[in-house]
Design a protein around this motif. Structure first.
Motif, PDB file in Angstrom:
ATOM      1  N   PRO A 105      18.726  -1.349 -13.865  1.00 34.39           N
ATOM      2  CA  PRO A 105      18.470  -3.160 -12.742  1.00 34.39           C
ATOM      3  C   PRO A 105      18.051  -2.895 -11.090  1.00 34.39           C
ATOM      4  O   PRO A 105      18.525  -4.058 -10.804  1.00 34.39           O
ATOM      5  N   ASP A 106      18.614  -1.567 -10.806  1.00 33.39           N
ATOM      6  CA  ASP A 106      18.492  -1.859  -9.556  1.00 33.39           C
ATOM      7  C   ASP A 106      16.755  -1.505  -8.957  1.00 33.39           C
ATOM      8  O   ASP A 106      16.513  -1.233  -7.565  1.00 33.39           O
ATOM      9  N   ARG A 107      16.186  -0.433  -9.989  1.00 39.96           N
ATOM     10  CA  ARG A 107      14.657  -0.714  -9.131  1.00 39.96           C
ATOM     11  C   ARG A 107      13.704  -2.385  -9.964  1.00 39.96           C
ATOM     12  O   ARG A 107      13.916  -2.370 -10.748  1.00 39.96           O
ATOM     13  N   HIS A 108      12.876  -2.630  -8.866  1.00 35.41           N
ATOM     14  CA  HIS A 108      12.598  -4.053  -8.516  1.00 35.41           C
ATOM     15  C   HIS A 108      10.983  -3.420  -8.806  1.00 35.41           C
ATOM     16  O   HIS A 108      10.496  -2.417  -8.294  1.00 35.41           O
ATOM     17  N   VAL A 141       6.217   0.022  -8.180  1.00 33.86           N
ATOM     18  CA  VAL A 141       7.263  -0.348  -8.165  1.00 33.86           C
ATOM     19  C   VAL A 141       8.286  -0.123  -6.329  1.00 33.86           C
ATOM     20  O   VAL A 141       7.714   0.220  -5.730  1.00 33.86           O
ATOM     21  N   GLU A 142       9.530  -1.042  -6.141  1.00 25.37           N
ATOM     22  CA  GLU A 142       9.711  -0.765  -4.920  1.00 25.37           C
ATOM     23  C   GLU A 142      10.951   0.601  -5.022  1.00 25.37           C
ATOM     24  O   GLU A 142      11.510   0.700  -5.910  1.00 25.37           O
ATOM     25  N   ARG A 143      10.644   0.970  -3.898  1.00 31.64           N
ATOM     26  CA  ARG A 143      11.432   2.125  -3.801  1.00 31.64           C
ATOM     27  C   ARG A 143      13.399   2.044  -4.132  1.00 31.64           C
ATOM     28  O   ARG A 143      13.381   0.915  -3.353  1.00 31.64           O
ATOM     29  N   LEU A 144      13.713   2.814  -4.345  1.00 32.32           N
ATOM     30  CA  LEU A 144      15.006   2.108  -4.354  1.00 32.32           C
ATOM     31  C   LEU A 144      16.237   2.681  -2.753  1.00 32.32           C
ATOM     32  O   LEU A 144      15.296   3.112  -2.183  1.00 32.32           O
ATOM     33  N   GLU A 145      16.853   1.400  -2.770  1.00 40.03           N
ATOM     34  CA  GLU A 145      17.825   1.695  -1.805  1.00 40.03           C
ATOM     35  C   GLU A 145      18.730   2.593  -1.999  1.00 40.03           C
ATOM     36  O   GLU A 145      18.979   3.081  -2.613  1.00 40.03           O
ATOM     37  N   GLU A 169       0.829  -0.727   0.131  1.00 36.21           N
ATOM     38  CA  GLU A 169      -0.312   0.025   0.416  1.00 36.21           C
ATOM     39  C   GLU A 169       1.042   1.380   0.034  1.00 36.21           C
ATOM     40  O   GLU A 169       0.500   2.494  -0.373  1.00 36.21           O
ATOM     41  N   ASN A 170       2.261   0.952   0.138  1.00 39.58           N
ATOM     42  CA  ASN A 170       2.969   2.362  -0.037  1.00 39.58           C
ATOM     43  C   ASN A 170       3.924   2.025  -1.118  1.00 39.58           C
ATOM     44  O   ASN A 170       4.761   3.476  -0.880  1.00 39.58           O
ATOM     45  N   ARG A 171       3.824   0.892  -2.073  1.00 38.82           N
ATOM     46  CA  ARG A 171       4.225   2.097  -3.523  1.00 38.82           C
ATOM     47  C   ARG A 171       4.183   2.694  -3.858  1.00 38.82           C
ATOM     48  O   ARG A 171       3.693   2.685  -4.665  1.00 38.82           O
ATOM     49  N   PRO A 172       5.381   3.587  -4.042  1.00 42.08           N
ATOM     50  CA  PRO A 172       4.511   4.720  -4.928  1.00 42.08           C
ATOM     51  C   PRO A 172       4.868   3.890  -6.643  1.00 42.08           C
ATOM     52  O   PRO A 172       4.735   2.817  -6.590  1.00 42.08           O
ATOM     53  N   GLY A 224       5.411   9.532  -7.310  1.00 41.04           N
ATOM     54  CA  GLY A 224       4.812   9.523  -9.320  1.00 41.04           C
ATOM     55  C   GLY A 224       5.052  10.665 -10.230  1.00 41.04           C
ATOM     56  O   GLY A 224       5.367  10.698 -11.094  1.00 41.04           O
ATOM     57  N   ALA A 225       4.652  11.272  -9.039  1.00 35.89           N
ATOM     58  CA  ALA A 225       4.394  12.707  -9.324  1.00 35.89           C
ATOM     59  C   ALA A 225       6.289  13.315  -9.953  1.00 35.89           C
ATOM     60  O   ALA A 225       6.611  14.555 -10.759  1.00 35.89           O
ATOM     61  N   LEU A 226       7.222  12.700  -8.637  1.00 38.42           N
ATOM     62  CA  LEU A 226       8.498  13.501  -8.857  1.00 38.42           C
ATOM     63  C   LEU A 226       8.846  12.759  -9.962  1.00 38.42           C
ATOM     64  O   LEU A 226      10.180  13.407 -10.834  1.00 38.42           O
TER      65      LEU A 226
END
Length: 244
Positions: free
Chosen positions: A30-33, A80-84, A12-15, A140-142
């Motif tokens: 490749p770092d983005r899931h 997506v998952e946020r980047l580390e 529910e918090n994934r962008p 998404g906006a960013l």
């Protein structure tokens, strides 16, 4: 570049990213899931989506309900998952002469930060540094405002900005704080090959403690208006640093 571990974001918090540039760049990173994609059949031909990513075909109206009202999804939405997180020490280890570093002091508007990321990528900046609590999360906006640069421009989040500025000085960076009240222009303040450009939030500007950790204060030589939007100021400052 090493990244600090981040716990998996709850669904529910994934962008959700939308639009051609933001999603295409995420697919190429490749770092983005990417957890899933919603797409119109007309748009699907424009993308090479790996078979491992679940895809749901939908019409434009359905996609519109997945994003903020009137968001220009252009036929594709991705969860997506946020980047580390990236470590500041690792970014500083990659420092090169004439590759400026941008430091944002409590700039919280996602559209501004996204636009600054885009300018940073365009002018070959080393990266951007923000506080972790006073900067917008990935959204998404960013991502839309960054037009793909969120995936390519290193973004470091730190707990203490003053300490981070000290670390930059130790790495050989000349720290210039931008403020309209400065006596000298940015061109006059530039000199050393490694420069960190520090910008504060619109209205409030840099905090006093941030200014105290700068080597010089400078202003942009503008006339006719009181000040520039922070993202425009960042673009002008990056250009000035790139041609110095």
């Amino acid at each position: 570049m090493r990244r600090k571990a981040r716990q998996a974001t709850k669904a529910e918090n994934r962008p959700r990213f939308w639009g051609r540039h933001a999603v295409a760049a995420a697919l190429e990173n490749p770092d983005r899931h990417i957890h899933r994609i919603w797409i119109t059949r007309e748009a699907a031909a424009q993308y090479d989506i790996p078979a491992s990513i679940p895809v749901t075909y939908a019409d434009g109206a359905d996609l519109g309900r997945l994003v903020p009202r009137d968001a220009p999804h252009q036929g594709i939405v991705a969860e997506v998952e946020r980047l580390e997180d990236i470590l500041l020490a690792d970014l500083l280890d990659q420092a090169e002469d004439h590759k400026p570093l941008l430091v944002l002091d409590q700039v919280t508007d996602p559209h501004n930060v996204g636009a600054i990321l885009r300018s940073a990528a365009a002018f070959g900046a080393l990266g951007i540094v923000t506080q972790d609590r006073h900067a917008p999360p990935e959204s998404g906006a960013l991502a839309k405002a960054a037009s793909g640069a969120l995936e390519t421009m290193p973004w470091v989040r730190v707990v203490n900005l003053a300490r981070a500025l000290d670390d930059m000085a130790a790495a050989g960076f000349w720290r210039i704080g931008l403020t309209g009240e400065a006596g000298q222009t940015l061109a006059e303040a530039l000199g050393p090959a490694r420069v960190a450009l520090v910008l504060g939030a619109e209205g409030e500007g840099m905090r006093q403690n941030t200014e105290a950790h700068c080597d010089a204060l400078a202003r942009l030589p503008i006339s006719g208006i009181e000040s520039l939007n922070v993202s425009n100021a960042a673009a002008v400052a990056l250009y000035a640093a790139s041609v110095a």
